[in-house]
Design a protein around this motif. Structure first.
Motif, PDB file in Angstrom:
ATOM      1  N   GLN A   1      15.136  47.982  -5.483  1.00 11.96           N
ATOM      2  CA  GLN A   1      14.903  46.688  -6.115  1.00 11.96           C
ATOM      3  C   GLN A   1      15.765  45.616  -5.471  1.00 11.96           C
ATOM      4  OE1 GLN A   1      12.673  45.681  -8.972  1.00 11.96           O
ATOM      5  NE2 GLN A   1      13.160  43.950  -7.628  1.00 11.96           N
ATOM      6  N   ILE A   2      15.132  44.723  -4.736  1.00 12.64           N
ATOM      7  CA  ILE A   2      15.823  43.558  -4.186  1.00 12.64           C
ATOM      8  C   ILE A   2      15.666  42.420  -5.180  1.00 12.64           C
ATOM      9  CG2 ILE A   2      16.029  41.961  -2.254  1.00 12.64           C
ATOM     10  CD1 ILE A   2      16.593  44.887  -1.526  1.00 12.64           C
ATOM     11  N   GLY A   3      16.763  41.823  -5.550  1.00 10.59           N
ATOM     12  CA  GLY A   3      16.746  40.676  -6.450  1.00 10.59           C
ATOM     13  C   GLY A   3      17.555  39.545  -5.853  1.00 10.59           C
ATOM     14  N   THR A   4      17.911  38.595  -6.674  1.00 17.87           N
ATOM     15  CA  THR A   4      18.822  37.538  -6.246  1.00 17.87           C
ATOM     16  C   THR A   4      19.606  37.054  -7.449  1.00 17.87           C
ATOM     17  OG1 THR A   4      19.012  35.460  -4.979  1.00 17.87           O
ATOM     18  CG2 THR A   4      17.252  35.562  -6.619  1.00 17.87           C
ATOM     19  N   ILE A   5      20.790  36.534  -7.209  1.00 19.53           N
ATOM     20  CA  ILE A   5      21.508  35.804  -8.242  1.00 19.53           C
ATOM     21  C   ILE A   5      21.049  34.357  -8.128  1.00 19.53           C
ATOM     22  CG2 ILE A   5      23.531  35.550  -6.723  1.00 19.53           C
ATOM     23  CD1 ILE A   5      25.231  35.408  -9.340  1.00 19.53           C
ATOM     24  N   THR A   6      20.736  33.737  -9.249  1.00 20.82           N
ATOM     25  CA  THR A   6      20.146  32.394  -9.194  1.00 20.82           C
ATOM     26  C   THR A   6      21.138  31.327  -8.749  1.00 20.82           C
ATOM     27  OG1 THR A   6      20.499  32.112 -11.589  1.00 20.82           O
ATOM     28  CG2 THR A   6      18.350  32.951 -10.863  1.00 20.82           C
TER      29      THR A   6
ATOM     30  N   ILE B   1      10.742  36.904  -5.178  1.00 22.62           N
ATOM     31  CA  ILE B   1      11.678  37.777  -5.894  1.00 22.62           C
ATOM     32  C   ILE B   1      11.122  38.132  -7.271  1.00 22.62           C
ATOM     33  CG2 ILE B   1      13.976  37.894  -6.928  1.00 22.62           C
ATOM     34  CD1 ILE B   1      14.143  38.047  -3.922  1.00 22.62           C
ATOM     35  N   SER B   2      11.280  39.404  -7.660  1.00 18.97           N
ATOM     36  CA  SER B   2      10.738  39.854  -8.950  1.00 18.97           C
ATOM     37  C   SER B   2      11.791  40.357  -9.929  1.00 18.97           C
ATOM     38  CB  SER B   2       9.701  40.962  -8.722  1.00 18.97           C
ATOM     39  OG  SER B   2      10.278  42.075  -8.058  1.00 18.97           O
ATOM     40  N   ALA B   3      13.074  40.274  -9.578  1.00 18.78           N
ATOM     41  CA  ALA B   3      14.137  40.697 -10.496  1.00 18.78           C
ATOM     42  C   ALA B   3      15.397  39.914 -10.155  1.00 18.78           C
ATOM     43  CB  ALA B   3      14.389  42.200 -10.396  1.00 18.78           C
ATOM     44  N   ILE B   4      16.177  39.541 -11.184  1.00 20.34           N
ATOM     45  CA  ILE B   4      17.280  38.603 -10.947  1.00 20.34           C
ATOM     46  C   ILE B   4      18.513  38.870 -11.793  1.00 20.34           C
ATOM     47  CG2 ILE B   4      15.814  36.676 -10.218  1.00 20.34           C
ATOM     48  CD1 ILE B   4      16.239  35.576 -13.154  1.00 20.34           C
TER      49      ILE B   4
ATOM     50  N   PRO C   1       0.315  31.649  -9.746  1.00 22.41           N
ATOM     51  CA  PRO C   1       0.292  32.348  -8.462  1.00 22.41           C
ATOM     52  C   PRO C   1       0.370  33.853  -8.676  1.00 22.41           C
ATOM     53  CG  PRO C   1       2.488  31.518  -8.920  1.00 22.41           C
ATOM     54  CD  PRO C   1       1.602  31.007 -10.029  1.00 22.41           C
ATOM     55  N   ALA C   2       0.098  34.608  -7.618  1.00 22.82           N
ATOM     56  CA  ALA C   2       0.264  36.053  -7.690  1.00 22.82           C
ATOM     57  C   ALA C   2       1.716  36.365  -8.037  1.00 22.82           C
ATOM     58  CB  ALA C   2      -0.117  36.678  -6.358  1.00 22.82           C
ATOM     59  N   LYS C   3       1.895  37.377  -8.858  1.00 22.82           N
ATOM     60  CA  LYS C   3       3.259  37.725  -9.250  1.00 22.82           C
ATOM     61  C   LYS C   3       4.031  38.293  -8.059  1.00 22.82           C
ATOM     62  CE  LYS C   3       2.158  38.507 -14.116  1.00 22.82           C
ATOM     63  NZ  LYS C   3       2.169  39.454 -15.248  1.00 22.82           N
ATOM     64  N   PRO C   4       5.311  37.989  -7.973  1.00 26.70           N
ATOM     65  CA  PRO C   4       6.109  38.487  -6.845  1.00 26.70           C
ATOM     66  C   PRO C   4       6.370  39.981  -6.987  1.00 26.70           C
ATOM     67  CG  PRO C   4       7.528  37.402  -8.447  1.00 26.70           C
ATOM     68  CD  PRO C   4       6.107  37.185  -8.918  1.00 26.70           C
ATOM     69  N   ASN C   5       6.713  40.609  -5.883  1.00 29.80           N
ATOM     70  CA  ASN C   5       7.077  42.024  -5.903  1.00 29.80           C
ATOM     71  C   ASN C   5       8.147  42.269  -4.855  1.00 29.80           C
ATOM     72  OD1 ASN C   5       7.323  44.748  -6.124  1.00 29.80           O
ATOM     73  ND2 ASN C   5       5.233  45.257  -5.509  1.00 29.80           N
ATOM     74  N   SER C   6       9.404  42.356  -5.291  1.00 27.07           N
ATOM     75  CA  SER C   6      10.501  42.634  -4.367  1.00 27.07           C
ATOM     76  C   SER C   6      11.087  44.025  -4.596  1.00 27.07           C
ATOM     77  CB  SER C   6      11.590  41.563  -4.487  1.00 27.07           C
ATOM     78  OG  SER C   6      12.087  41.463  -5.810  1.00 27.07           O
ATOM     79  N   LEU C   7      10.275  44.921  -5.158  1.00 27.26           N
ATOM     80  CA  LEU C   7      10.625  46.338  -5.239  1.00 27.26           C
ATOM     81  C   LEU C   7      10.081  46.987  -3.973  1.00 27.26           C
ATOM     82  CD1 LEU C   7      11.793  48.677  -7.002  1.00 27.26           C
ATOM     83  CD2 LEU C   7       9.470  49.007  -7.867  1.00 27.26           C
TER      84      LEU C   7
ATOM     85  N   ARG D   1      13.096  54.557 -18.201  1.00 22.63           N
ATOM     86  CA  ARG D   1      12.579  53.437 -18.986  1.00 22.63           C
ATOM     87  C   ARG D   1      13.117  52.116 -18.463  1.00 22.63           C
ATOM     88  NH1 ARG D   1      13.237  52.641 -25.551  1.00 22.63           N
ATOM     89  NH2 ARG D   1      11.996  50.752 -25.730  1.00 22.63           N
ATOM     90  N   GLU D   2      14.438  52.073 -18.159  1.00 24.52           N
ATOM     91  CA  GLU D   2      15.051  50.838 -17.668  1.00 24.52           C
ATOM     92  C   GLU D   2      14.471  50.453 -16.312  1.00 24.52           C
ATOM     93  OE1 GLU D   2      19.475  51.273 -19.721  1.00 24.52           O
ATOM     94  OE2 GLU D   2      19.061  52.166 -17.771  1.00 24.52           O
ATOM     95  N   PHE D   3      14.375  51.435 -15.408  1.00 22.50           N
ATOM     96  CA  PHE D   3      13.871  51.130 -14.076  1.00 22.50           C
ATOM     97  C   PHE D   3      12.391  50.782 -14.126  1.00 22.50           C
ATOM     98  CE2 PHE D   3      12.805  52.062  -9.584  1.00 22.50           C
ATOM     99  CZ  PHE D   3      13.785  51.285  -8.984  1.00 22.50           C
ATOM    100  N   GLY D   4      11.687  51.409 -15.072  1.00 22.49           N
ATOM    101  CA  GLY D   4      10.276  51.107 -15.232  1.00 22.49           C
ATOM    102  C   GLY D   4      10.036  49.661 -15.600  1.00 22.49           C
ATOM    103  N   LYS D   5      10.950  49.073 -16.407  1.00 25.60           N
ATOM    104  CA  LYS D   5      10.808  47.665 -16.784  1.00 25.60           C
ATOM    105  C   LYS D   5      10.884  46.770 -15.552  1.00 25.60           C
ATOM    106  CE  LYS D   5      14.082  47.373 -19.874  1.00 25.60           C
ATOM    107  NZ  LYS D   5      14.952  46.786 -20.893  1.00 25.60           N
ATOM    108  N   LEU D   6      11.769  47.136 -14.602  1.00 20.21           N
ATOM    109  CA  LEU D   6      11.873  46.361 -13.375  1.00 20.21           C
ATOM    110  C   LEU D   6      10.596  46.490 -12.550  1.00 20.21           C
ATOM    111  CD1 LEU D   6      15.489  47.276 -12.206  1.00 20.21           C
ATOM    112  CD2 LEU D   6      14.775  45.214 -13.377  1.00 20.21           C
TER     113      LEU D   6
END
Length: 395
Positions: free
Chosen positions: A44-49, A72-75, A33-39, A6-11
């Motif tokens: 899951q590649i993300g970034t710290i803001t 980036i799609s997760a942070i 714009p088109a939504k990003p996808n960094s999975l 469930r948690e990973f599915g949210k990402l």
């Protein structure tokens, strides 16, 4: 860290691209714009803001645009934009409301690390000259040695940089009291609104960074309430040395079912998290593998750390640094000694659902900016994982 389905599915759901041409009013203008996808291949590649700290607008809205423009799609979201969006009083410390400072601020932050200097520049006490790829640099002093991390050194007594006058201290205490009063009374509605804004743009928030182990129980409740409102699986903070703090934070995290993940700098090693892990199951790692390499791979390689502790890592940071004998430099990805490709391939091979956070700390080239450079780091990850890249350079 092994997230539940469930948690990973949210990402993953937040990373799905939007249908092209759908009209939507948003911070991006008339057309979203088109939504990003960094999975990428299950990683899951993300970034710290914190990576966007050099950008002119530090609001939550502008930060979201930077993230999306980077692909980036997760942070991991820094606390300043979050609290400013929710209406917090200014802390007077810079970086937005209640900003705790960046994870690398003041410690080898930005630039090419503490090592690189001009050929004729004097070198600090306890250090020595070295080189990397033909470039002269300075090998840092060992921790605790004169001139090294944790040393006072000569001439540092009295009121030096960073020390404040009694009047400044009184003003800071007043500001801190106002911020605490706000935190312990604010509604979670604004934070839920922020989460929706980010999710609607295709960005999931897996962590936020504002927790301080010296906070009161009431402030702890606030931190974890916000984490829940934002949809985080963990909240991040610097690794304390005090065992009572480690147990208190970890037990609170267990009670709230949202992990506390500790970030490391030069103290990173195979044993750095032993006490935290032993004291509470709520304690996890937010290890920085760039700093780990710059500290000397103490006790084992990053891959060995992952193999041993993968189920206790909530997320990890990536940057490309060199080893101490090569001046612990902070370099553009692919030119240092952090085994980024091997780290990501190991995560992919084992199907570990642990976000990898890009942390931009090298010098931004002239004509570029943080958004473009985070995008380049993401492209490097795509190539490392064998996926198509938007650039032509190799890994």
């Amino acid at each position: 860290m092994a997230y539940t389905r469930r948690e990973f599915g949210k990402l993953a759901v937040a990373a799905l691209p939007a249908v092209a041409g759908v009209r939507a009013e948003s911070i991006f203008g008339a057309f979203a714009p088109a939504k990003p996808n960094s999975l990428i291949d299950g990683v899951q590649i993300g970034t710290i803001t914190y990576s966007y700290r050099s950008m002119p607008d530090q609001s939550a809205e502008a930060t979201l645009k930077y993230i999306v423009d980077s692909g980036i799609s997760a942070i991991e979201l820094m606390g300043g934009p979050v609290e400013s969006f929710a209406g917090a009083p200014p802390s007077g410390r810079g970086g937005g409301a209640g900003a705790p400072g960046g994870p690398g601020g003041g410690r080898d932050a930005g630039g090419r690390g503490r090592g690189e200097r001009g050929a004729d520049a004097p070198i600090p006490e306890g250090t020595r000259k070295g080189s990397w790829n033909g470039q002269e640099c300075v090998i840092p002093a060992p921790p605790g040695a004169a001139g090294g991390p944790g040393s006072e050194g000569p001439g540092r007594g009295g009121r030096g940089r960073g020390e404040t006058s009694p009047e400044q201290q009184a003003a800071q205490q007043e500001q801190a009291a106002k911020l605490k009063a706000w935190r312990t009374s604010v509604s979670m509605d604004a934070f839920k609104k922020l989460r929706k804004m980010y999710n609607d743009a295709g960005v999931t928030i897996y962590a936020w960074k504002q927790l301080n182990p010296n906070m009161s129980d009431e402030e702890f409740e606030y931190i974890f309430n916000v984490a829940e409102a934002l949809g985080c699986t963990h909240t991040t903070l610097e690794l304390p040395t005090n065992e009572a703090q480690l147990k208190r934070v970890g037990d609170f995290a267990m009670k709230r079912k949202i992990y506390a993940a500790y970030h490391t700098h030069a103290q990173g090693s195979m044993t750095a998290f032993d006490r935290a892990f032993a004291l509470s199951k709520g304690n996890m790692a937010n290890i920085d593998f760039g700093h780990y390499v710059a500290a000397g791979n103490v006790g084992g390689t990053p891959m060995q750390f992952l193999e041993k502790f993968h189920d206790r890592i909530a997320s990890f940071h990536l940057k490309d640094r060199t080893k101490p004998e090569h001046c612990a430099l902070n370099l553009p990805w692919g030119t240092g000694e952090t085994p980024i490709k091997e780290i990501l391939q190991l995560v992919k091979k084992n199907k570990w659902r642990t976000p990898a956070s890009v942390e931009l700390e090298y010098d931004i080239p002239e004509g570029s900016d943080a958004v473009k450079e985070v995008g380049k780091c993401l492209d490097y990850c795509r190539r490392a994982l064998g996926a198509a890249s938007t650039t032509s350079s190799g890994v």
